[in-house]
Design a protein around this motif. Structure first.
Motif, PDB file in Angstrom:
ATOM      1  N   ALA A  88       0.836  -1.207   0.000  1.00  0.00           N
ATOM      2  CA  ALA A  88       0.000   0.000   0.000  1.00  0.00           C
ATOM      3  C   ALA A  88       0.872   1.259   0.000  1.00  0.00           C
ATOM      4  O   ALA A  88       0.527   2.257  -0.648  1.00  0.00           O
ATOM      5  N   PHE A  89       1.983   1.209   0.718  1.00  0.00           N
ATOM      6  CA  PHE A  89       2.911   2.342   0.726  1.00  0.00           C
ATOM      7  C   PHE A  89       3.467   2.586  -0.664  1.00  0.00           C
ATOM      8  O   PHE A  89       3.489   3.713  -1.161  1.00  0.00           O
ATOM      9  N   ALA A  90       3.925   1.520  -1.341  1.00  0.00           N
ATOM     10  CA  ALA A  90       4.476   1.648  -2.688  1.00  0.00           C
ATOM     11  C   ALA A  90       3.423   2.121  -3.681  1.00  0.00           C
ATOM     12  O   ALA A  90       3.738   2.858  -4.626  1.00  0.00           O
ATOM     13  N   ALA A  91       2.173   1.730  -3.468  1.00  0.00           N
ATOM     14  CA  ALA A  91       1.095   2.146  -4.372  1.00  0.00           C
ATOM     15  C   ALA A  91       0.898   3.651  -4.343  1.00  0.00           C
ATOM     16  O   ALA A  91       0.504   4.257  -5.353  1.00  0.00           O
ATOM     17  N   ILE A  92       1.185   4.276  -3.191  1.00  0.00           N
ATOM     18  CA  ILE A  92       1.031   5.729  -3.063  1.00  0.00           C
ATOM     19  C   ILE A  92       2.310   6.449  -3.464  1.00  0.00           C
ATOM     20  O   ILE A  92       2.317   7.313  -4.336  1.00  0.00           O
ATOM     21  N   ASP A  93       3.421   6.073  -2.827  1.00  0.00           N
ATOM     22  CA  ASP A  93       4.661   6.830  -2.989  1.00  0.00           C
ATOM     23  C   ASP A  93       5.380   6.563  -4.310  1.00  0.00           C
ATOM     24  O   ASP A  93       6.276   7.331  -4.678  1.00  0.00           O
ATOM     25  N   VAL A 115       8.999  15.775  -4.318  1.00  0.00           N
ATOM     26  CA  VAL A 115       9.650  15.554  -3.027  1.00  0.00           C
ATOM     27  C   VAL A 115       9.920  14.066  -2.878  1.00  0.00           C
ATOM     28  O   VAL A 115       9.011  13.239  -2.950  1.00  0.00           O
ATOM     29  N   SER A 116      11.180  13.729  -2.670  1.00  0.00           N
ATOM     30  CA  SER A 116      11.593  12.337  -2.482  1.00  0.00           C
ATOM     31  C   SER A 116      12.240  12.227  -1.104  1.00  0.00           C
ATOM     32  O   SER A 116      11.680  12.698  -0.120  1.00  0.00           O
ATOM     33  N   ALA A 122      16.934   2.730  -5.682  1.00  0.00           N
ATOM     34  CA  ALA A 122      16.158   1.546  -6.058  1.00  0.00           C
ATOM     35  C   ALA A 122      16.843   0.248  -5.643  1.00  0.00           C
ATOM     36  O   ALA A 122      16.205  -0.805  -5.607  1.00  0.00           O
ATOM     37  N   ARG A 123      18.144   0.303  -5.311  1.00  0.00           N
ATOM     38  CA  ARG A 123      18.878  -0.892  -4.887  1.00  0.00           C
ATOM     39  C   ARG A 123      18.981  -1.005  -3.362  1.00  0.00           C
ATOM     40  O   ARG A 123      19.599  -1.956  -2.847  1.00  0.00           O
ATOM     41  N   SER A 124      18.397  -0.060  -2.656  1.00  0.00           N
ATOM     42  CA  SER A 124      18.528  -0.034  -1.199  1.00  0.00           C
ATOM     43  C   SER A 124      17.824  -1.227  -0.545  1.00  0.00           C
ATOM     44  O   SER A 124      16.794  -1.709  -1.024  1.00  0.00           O
ATOM     45  N   ARG A 125      18.379  -1.686   0.564  1.00  0.00           N
ATOM     46  CA  ARG A 125      17.731  -2.741   1.354  1.00  0.00           C
ATOM     47  C   ARG A 125      16.643  -2.172   2.251  1.00  0.00           C
ATOM     48  O   ARG A 125      15.838  -2.925   2.801  1.00  0.00           O
ATOM     49  N   MET A 135      10.530   5.123  -7.551  1.00  0.00           N
ATOM     50  CA  MET A 135       9.710   6.224  -8.040  1.00  0.00           C
ATOM     51  C   MET A 135      10.531   7.177  -8.886  1.00  0.00           C
ATOM     52  O   MET A 135      10.126   7.590  -9.978  1.00  0.00           O
ATOM     53  N   GLN A 136      11.723   7.538  -8.393  1.00  0.00           N
ATOM     54  CA  GLN A 136      12.582   8.460  -9.135  1.00  0.00           C
ATOM     55  C   GLN A 136      12.943   7.888 -10.513  1.00  0.00           C
ATOM     56  O   GLN A 136      12.891   8.587 -11.526  1.00  0.00           O
ATOM     57  N   GLY A 137      13.301   6.619 -10.535  1.00  0.00           N
ATOM     58  CA  GLY A 137      13.684   5.997 -11.785  1.00  0.00           C
ATOM     59  C   GLY A 137      12.549   5.940 -12.779  1.00  0.00           C
ATOM     60  O   GLY A 137      12.726   6.228 -13.972  1.00  0.00           O
TER      61      GLY A 137
END
Length: 230
Positions: A88-93, A115-116, A122-125, A135-137
């Motif tokens: 749900a978080f990824a669906a929004i952000d 705002v990020s 994108a490779r972060s754990r 999102m940025q990518g």
């Protein structure tokens, strides 16, 4: 700078979005602003509100109205805890931000100011930073001439009643002690006032240099003071 006549603004109810909305209305009374909101809020002349819960309904109304815009400005953001799950978080952000960005480019927007977060990758754990990096990518490939990603660390400033975050509140109290202890490359992790981030976003509006631009603590602070970002 390029003249910007109308902006599509998402994320008005948050700490940065509230400040940015007020700032743009004061500093740019000539600017037309389309707001995507879940619930209506009082606005001044020059703003058009598109409401829907979920926000995709507001976006659909905006698209059906055949609106045009010159820039997309986004301060949408939640947390995994508030959203209820990582999905749900990824669906929004991520997903929602990219969907709005695509609609904005289709409506003529050539610049995105989003705002990020500092450390977004994108490779972060770390799930939060990974989603922000994804999102940025994705947004970088939507088709804007220029993308500005604002990457603050801890935000300083009040949230609306009922939206307080314990860890954030604790961090805000400790920030005056810890900020001076973050020199050199660690400066990017210094806490920054939401008002400064909002001022930085407003200062970037209309910039015409093409490409993807990232703005961390020092750059945000300089833009907020009306200086060129380092």
């Amino acid at each position: 700078m390029s003249p910007v006549g109308r902006v599509l603004l998402a994320g008005v109810s948050g700490m940065i979005g509230t400040q940015l909305h007020d700032l743009l209305q004061t500093a740019r009374p000539d600017l037309g602003i389309d707001l995507l909101l879940r619930k209506p809020v009082p606005v001044q002349a020059g703003c058009e509100i598109f409401c829907g819960d979920p926000l995709t309904l507001a976006l659909a109304d905006w698209q059906r109205a055949h609106r045009c815009c010159d820039a997309f400005v986004c301060a949408l953001g939640t947390t995994r805890r508030a959203a209820g799950s990582l999905q749900a978080f990824a669906a929004i952000d991520c997903d929602l931000v990219v969907s709005i960005a695509k609609a904005a480019t289709a409506a003529g927007a050539r610049q995105a100011i989003v705002v990020s977060s500092v450390g977004a990758d994108a490779r972060s754990r770390n799930d939060y930073l990974r989603v922000k990096g994804e999102m940025q990518g994705a947004l970088a490939g939507v088709g804007f001439d220029r993308c500005d990603f604002l990457q603050p660390s801890l935000l300083l400033g009040p949230r609306r009643a009922g939206e307080a975050r314990f860890a954030e509140s604790l961090g805000q109290r400790l920030a005056p002690l810890f900020n001076p202890l973050l020199p050199g490359r660690l400066r990017r992790y210094r806490a920054i006032a939401a008002t400064e981030v909002a001022r930085a976003a407003a200062a970037l509006l209309g910039r015409t240099e093409r490409g993807i631009h990232f703005h961390e603590f020092d750059a945000l602070s300089a833009l907020a003071r009306g200086q060129s970002a380092p």
